[in-house]
Scaffold this active site. Structure first.
Site, PDB file in Angstrom:
ATOM      1  N   VAL A 123     -47.517  12.600 -25.640  1.00 38.16           N
ATOM      2  CA  VAL A 123     -48.565  13.116 -24.512  1.00 38.16           C
ATOM      3  C   VAL A 123     -47.928  13.784 -23.310  1.00 38.16           C
ATOM      4  O   VAL A 123     -46.774  13.005 -22.685  1.00 38.16           O
ATOM      5  CB  VAL A 123     -49.504  12.034 -24.260  1.00 38.16           C
ATOM      6  CG1 VAL A 123     -50.520  12.636 -23.010  1.00 38.16           C
ATOM      7  CG2 VAL A 123     -50.263  11.602 -25.428  1.00 38.16           C
ATOM      8  N   LYS A 124     -48.066  14.947 -23.078  1.00 39.64           N
ATOM      9  CA  LYS A 124     -47.489  15.557 -21.999  1.00 39.64           C
ATOM     10  C   LYS A 124     -48.364  15.241 -20.764  1.00 39.64           C
ATOM     11  O   LYS A 124     -49.418  15.668 -20.862  1.00 39.64           O
ATOM     12  CB  LYS A 124     -47.354  17.033 -22.191  1.00 39.64           C
ATOM     13  CG  LYS A 124     -45.906  17.456 -22.745  1.00 39.64           C
ATOM     14  CD  LYS A 124     -45.872  19.002 -22.944  1.00 39.64           C
ATOM     15  CE  LYS A 124     -44.632  19.718 -22.111  1.00 39.64           C
ATOM     16  NZ  LYS A 124     -44.699  21.063 -22.588  1.00 39.64           N
ATOM     17  N   VAL A 125     -47.755  14.948 -19.637  1.00 41.90           N
ATOM     18  CA  VAL A 125     -48.660  14.563 -18.565  1.00 41.90           C
ATOM     19  C   VAL A 125     -47.839  15.226 -17.412  1.00 41.90           C
ATOM     20  O   VAL A 125     -46.463  15.235 -17.026  1.00 41.90           O
ATOM     21  CB  VAL A 125     -48.747  13.106 -17.976  1.00 41.90           C
ATOM     22  CG1 VAL A 125     -49.211  12.819 -16.797  1.00 41.90           C
ATOM     23  CG2 VAL A 125     -49.359  12.291 -19.274  1.00 41.90           C
TER      24      VAL A 125
END
Ligand code: E4P
Length: 215
Positions: free
Chosen positions: A82-84
């Site tokens: 997941v890219k945050v």
């Protein structure tokens, strides 16, 4: 240094994967917008081609929304990372998501301090944007070098993923700087294969091979 491919284009991903050097894929909203496809479906298609980490980006802004979106995206496929984005809310979400065992790639990193914070929050990857820093008149590679050194000094189990790469030279410099991963636009990867002397050498060998009886 592992190589990831920075695109959501499946034709390019298939071509790159066939070279046997691609260990993962990174995507972002801009790359998805170019393809004009639905995000989850495209990530699942990519997962059939590349058996490695596939970064998919959250677009929420509050910590609670990022956590909810991150959980949803992580459930798409076991290889999804997941890219945050690097914000205060992002750090809160990174610490909560990583406590649940969800892998996070912190995106939009432009300084070594941001990389340090993301690593301390529990991120699996930090993505310094080299090209965008260079465009702004800074030295993008310095952030990669500094982050690698800081993580080594303090034994932080976070990988530096050199992003926003614009040229084959960037790839060499990222490798020399100790980046754990570089994510490459397909054209940069394909350019890396080529050298005029390789082409000339092949032409000469083929011409000479025509002068004798092959095995
Ligand atoms: C990958 O994770 C990044 O989103 C990407 O490398 C950004 O590249 P750009 O600066 O060329 O958009």
């Amino acid at each position: 240094m592992r190589i990831f491919i920075d695109t959501a284009n499946t034709a390019d991903i298939r071509r790159a994967a066939a070279m046997g050097v691609v260990a993962g894929v990174t995507t972002n909203p801009s790359l998805l917008a170019k393809e004009g496809v639905e995000y989850k479906g495209r990530v699942l298609e990519i997962a059939e081609v590349v058996d490695g980490p596939i970064s998919a980006e959250c677009i929420s802004m509050s910590a609670d929304d990022l956590v909810a979106e991150g959980r949803r995206i992580a459930a798409w496929h076991p290889n999804v990372v997941v890219k945050v984005p690097m914000t205060e809310a992002g750090l809160n979400a990174i610490s909560r998501l990583s406590a649940e065992g969800i892998k996070v790639n912190t995106t939009l990193i432009f300084s070594a301090n941001q990389a340090l914070l993301a690593a301390l929050a529990g991120a699996t990857y930090v993505s310094p944007f080299i090209g965008r820093l260079d465009d702004a008149g800074e030295d993008g590679m310095e952030v990669v070098r500094d982050a690698v050194q800081i993580f080594e000094t303090y034994h932080l189990p976070c990988q530096v993923l050199a992003a926003s790469i614009r040229s084959p030279r960037h790839v060499t410099l990222a490798a020399l700087a100790g980046a754990h991963v570089a994510t490459l636009p397909p054209d940069v990867l394909f350019q890396m294969v080529k050298h005029p002397l390789t082409d000339l050498g092949i032409q000469r060998f083929l011409a000479d091979a025509a002068k004798y009886t092959p095995v």
